[in-house]
Design a protein around this motif. Structure first.
Motif, mmCIF file in Angstrom:
data_model
loop_
_atom_site.group_PDB
_atom_site.id
_atom_site.type_symbol
_atom_site.label_atom_id
_atom_site.label_comp_id
_atom_site.label_asym_id
_atom_site.label_seq_id
_atom_site.Cartn_x
_atom_site.Cartn_y
_atom_site.Cartn_z
ATOM 1 N N PRO A 69 3.168 -7.345 -1.493
ATOM 2 C CA PRO A 69 4.170 -8.165 -0.810
ATOM 3 C C PRO A 69 3.996 -9.627 -1.219
ATOM 4 N N ASN A 70 5.101 -10.326 -1.342
ATOM 5 C CA ASN A 70 5.096 -11.756 -1.664
ATOM 6 C C ASN A 70 4.742 -12.104 -3.112
ATOM 7 N N ALA A 71 4.578 -11.102 -3.938
ATOM 8 C CA ALA A 71 4.307 -11.396 -5.351
ATOM 9 C C ALA A 71 5.537 -12.017 -6.012
ATOM 10 N N GLY A 72 6.712 -11.745 -5.412
ATOM 11 C CA GLY A 72 7.951 -12.305 -5.974
ATOM 12 C C GLY A 72 8.860 -11.247 -6.580
ATOM 13 N N LYS A 73 8.713 -10.014 -6.114
ATOM 14 C CA LYS A 73 9.485 -8.909 -6.697
ATOM 15 C C LYS A 73 10.994 -9.083 -6.482
ATOM 16 N N SER A 74 11.357 -9.404 -5.235
ATOM 17 C CA SER A 74 12.797 -9.558 -4.968
ATOM 18 C C SER A 74 13.354 -10.732 -5.748
ATOM 19 N N THR A 75 12.559 -11.792 -5.839
ATOM 20 C CA THR A 75 13.028 -12.964 -6.576
ATOM 21 C C THR A 75 13.253 -12.605 -8.047
ATOM 22 N N ALA A 110 2.558 -11.950 -14.636
ATOM 23 C CA ALA A 110 1.921 -12.978 -13.807
ATOM 24 C C ALA A 110 3.019 -13.933 -13.357
ATOM 25 N N ASN A 111 3.305 -13.914 -12.068
ATOM 26 C CA ASN A 111 4.439 -14.704 -11.562
ATOM 27 C C ASN A 111 3.970 -16.048 -10.994
ATOM 28 N N LYS A 112 4.909 -16.907 -10.738
ATOM 29 C CA LYS A 112 4.703 -18.216 -10.112
ATOM 30 C C LYS A 112 3.859 -19.141 -10.986
ATOM 31 N N VAL A 113 4.023 -19.028 -12.305
ATOM 32 C CA VAL A 113 3.248 -19.907 -13.195
ATOM 33 C C VAL A 113 3.657 -21.378 -13.020
ATOM 34 N N ASP A 114 4.815 -21.582 -12.388
ATOM 35 C CA ASP A 114 5.245 -22.974 -12.139
ATOM 36 C C ASP A 114 4.300 -23.708 -11.189
ATOM 37 N N LEU A 115 3.516 -22.948 -10.421
ATOM 38 C CA LEU A 115 2.621 -23.585 -9.455
ATOM 39 C C LEU A 115 1.260 -23.940 -10.061
ATOM 40 N N LEU A 116 1.027 -23.463 -11.290
ATOM 41 C CA LEU A 116 -0.284 -23.703 -11.909
ATOM 42 C C LEU A 116 -0.151 -24.662 -13.082
ATOM 43 N N ILE A 138 5.466 -15.609 -16.068
ATOM 44 C CA ILE A 138 6.836 -16.064 -15.786
ATOM 45 C C ILE A 138 6.876 -16.865 -14.494
ATOM 46 N N SER A 139 7.988 -17.517 -14.286
ATOM 47 C CA SER A 139 8.310 -18.002 -12.956
ATOM 48 C C SER A 139 9.632 -17.371 -12.577
ATOM 49 N N ALA A 140 9.563 -16.444 -11.642
ATOM 50 C CA ALA A 140 10.791 -15.772 -11.221
ATOM 51 C C ALA A 140 11.720 -16.793 -10.586
HETATM 52 P P1 GDP Z 1 8.276 -9.818 -2.721
HETATM 53 O O1 GDP Z 1 7.708 -9.556 -1.372
HETATM 54 O O2 GDP Z 1 7.329 -9.362 -3.784
HETATM 55 O O3 GDP Z 1 9.641 -9.291 -2.920
HETATM 56 O O4 GDP Z 1 8.331 -11.398 -2.892
HETATM 57 P P2 GDP Z 1 9.584 -12.376 -2.761
HETATM 58 O O5 GDP Z 1 10.468 -12.280 -3.930
HETATM 59 O O6 GDP Z 1 10.176 -12.201 -1.426
HETATM 60 O O7 GDP Z 1 8.822 -13.766 -2.864
HETATM 61 C C1 GDP Z 1 7.824 -14.176 -1.951
HETATM 62 C C2 GDP Z 1 7.795 -15.702 -1.895
HETATM 63 O O8 GDP Z 1 7.385 -16.226 -3.150
HETATM 64 C C3 GDP Z 1 9.158 -16.316 -1.619
HETATM 65 O O9 GDP Z 1 8.985 -17.410 -0.789
HETATM 66 C C4 GDP Z 1 9.636 -16.750 -2.998
HETATM 67 O O10 GDP Z 1 10.522 -17.838 -2.941
HETATM 68 C C5 GDP Z 1 8.329 -17.138 -3.650
HETATM 69 N N1 GDP Z 1 8.402 -17.015 -5.094
HETATM 70 C C6 GDP Z 1 8.797 -15.931 -5.805
HETATM 71 N N2 GDP Z 1 8.712 -16.163 -7.116
HETATM 72 C C7 GDP Z 1 8.258 -17.427 -7.258
HETATM 73 C C8 GDP Z 1 7.979 -18.260 -8.398
HETATM 74 O O11 GDP Z 1 8.111 -17.899 -9.554
HETATM 75 N N3 GDP Z 1 7.506 -19.507 -8.145
HETATM 76 C C9 GDP Z 1 7.341 -19.963 -6.880
HETATM 77 N N4 GDP Z 1 6.883 -21.198 -6.728
HETATM 78 N N5 GDP Z 1 7.583 -19.215 -5.799
HETATM 79 C C10 GDP Z 1 8.052 -17.977 -5.972
#
Ligand code: GDP
Length: 474
Positions: free
Chosen positions: A240-246, A348-354, A375-377
């Protein structure tokens, strides 16, 4: 029941339907088919030059300009295109009126035809008649449906091949050979008193083995054919929260080509399609499930597992900034081990934060033994490279449109599987020197299964299922 000609009385009563989509457009086509189609059309159509009975006495493939009248009242200005059976789509007499494309116009035209002796066609009824009248076989009828619903280049291409009749030809050739073997065995039965063999058991074995190989090849092609028509089943997995939906949204948003909900799937997981580089991906997001409480979560997890097992390609997503990297690595290894046959990419997601994700990616890559893409989703960086790799990974699956004959439908696949089983049984019976009668029975079943596909052997139930999927007017 054997032989389409023995099937049902041919329902030739006049039917009508709109052949074009509902809504506003420049033009719409309303067709009539069946006994008296030309006479019905003449009752409501007035040719521009005032000629009476214009359509009933017209040669086929001729267009006439004129007007439709309901008594004195003019309905629309139209072109009437005349077809004379058997030279028409349904092989019956037909008329196609091209009228103006507004929904109210079309409604009036339809109503006029209904008032003058037509009945509204059932879904797929035009195509069903084409089949029953021997214009096309069942495979070609289905191909028309698949072509209309094709959502990717390759699905369309496969439908064209099927419509041309390539698979039908192959199956008919198979049937001929089966028929030949059956006939020889049945002759033997007729002469059973005399103990003659019309073909040696070695010859029969050779025939049956050849047939098994060919049916087997078609059965195997289904895996590929399915990909072409349904897309590459792609699962996005991860915590959860890895960014799958994004990521799902980014992929669908970026690839604007076609985004559609898959019809007929349960709503427990989200499934959407998009096309990249001519390959259709069917994405399943297993994330959306976790929001509705524990019980559902449980069911959701069970279903995501099921989806993973069915996947062609899996994207395992993790947060590159996670503090529990070792746990992620353990998860990745476990998921991989559980599904060794699934093509796999770690994302590897959220690379924009690193400031740099290189170290994390290297660690995961070496410890989990998997390919990692950063990537950064959210802002989209790296997504193009991800798509590129996804396409490359499934290229071998998708280069099949070069293969000539493929089985794409579950119905065909199941019939072929049954035929393969029957041939297998026949082979065993031959090996065990079983009675001719038993061997003949198995070959006859194989023959029937193959015949079911093209419609040489039909039952009402199969026909109803197939044609119910068509739209009205087709
Ligand atoms: P899921 O539970 O795997 O489906 O995760 P979500 O897509 O709901 O994302 C969880 C949180 O991470 C949300 O607040 C997103 O906005 C955030 N998020 C997802 N992808 C990224 C990313 O690439 N960069 C950043 N900074 N935040 C992200």
């Amino acid at each position: 029941m054997s032989g389409t000609d023995l099937l049902l009385p041919i329902p030739g009563d006049p039917i009508t339907a709109v052949a074009t989509p509902v809504g506003v457009g420049a033009l719409a086509v309303v067709r009539i088919s069946g006994n008296g189609a030309h006479q019905i059309a003449d009752r409501v159509f007035q040719k521009a030059n005032g000629e009476a009975q214009a359509l009933a006495s017209s040669p086929g493939f001729l267009a006439h300009f004129g007007r439709l009248y309901d008594g004195e009242e003019m309905i629309d200005e139209v072109i009437a295109l005349v077809f004379r059976g058997p030279h028409s789509f349904t092989a019956e007499d037909m008329v196609e009126f091209t009228c103006h494309g507004g929904p109210v116009v079309v409604k009036h035209v339809l109503q006029l035809l209904l008032d003058n002796g037509c009945r509204l066609a059932e879904p797929g009824e035009f195509t069903r008649r084409a089949f029953l009248n021997g214009r096309i076989d069942l495979l070609q009828a289905e191909a028309i449906g698949e072509m209309i619903h094709a959502r990717s280049e390759s699905a369309w291409r496969t439908a064209v091949t099927q419509m041309k009749g390539d698979l039908s030809k192959k199956l008919n050739a198979l049937r001929e050979r089966l028929l030949h073997s059956c006939a020889l065995l049945e002759l033997e039965l007729d002469f059973s008193e005399e103990e003659v063999e019309f073909q040696s058991r070695e010859e029969l074995t050779r025939q049956v083995d050849d047939l098994r190989r060919e049916v087997g090849r078609l059965v195997d092609s289904y895996q590929h054919g399915r990909l072409l028509s349904e897309g590459v089943a792609t699962v996005i997995a991860g915590r959860p929260n890895a960014g799958k939906s994004t990521l799902l949204n980014t992929l669908l948003g970026q690839e604007r080509a076609i985004v559609s909900h898959m019809p007929g799937t349960t709503r427990d997981y989200i499934e959407e399609c998009f096309i990249h580089d001519k390959t259709m991906f069917r994405l399943t997001d297993t994330a959306g499930l976790r929001e509705a409480g524990e019980e559902i979560e449980h069911e959701g997890i069970r279903r995501s597992r099921m989806k993973m097992a069915e996947a062609d390609l899996m994207l395992y997503l993790f947060d590159a900034g996670t503090e529990r990297l070792d746990e992620e690595i353990a998860d990745i290894r476990a998921v991989r081990a559980a599904h060794p046959e699934v093509r796999f990419l770690v994302v590897a997601n959220k690379v924009d934060l690193l400031s740099s994700s290189d170290e994390v990616m290297q660690k995961v890559s070496s410890e989990a033994g998997a390919e990692v893409i950063g990537i950064s989703a959210r802002d989209g960086r790296g997504v193009e490279a991800l798509l590129q790799r996804m396409s490359e990974l499934v290229k071998d699956l998708d280069k099949l449109h070069e293969a000539s004959v493929l089985v794409t439908s579950l119905r065909h696949y199941e019939a072929l599987r049954n035929a393969a089983d029957a041939l297998e049984n026949a082979r065993e019976l031959i090996d065990h020197h079983a009675d001719t009668e038993l061997i003949a029975f198995e070959l006859r079943s194989a023959l029937d299964y193959v015949g079911e596909i093209t419609g040489k052997v039909v039952n009402e139930e199969i026909l109803n299922t197939i044609f119910a999927k068509f739209c009205i007017g087709k």
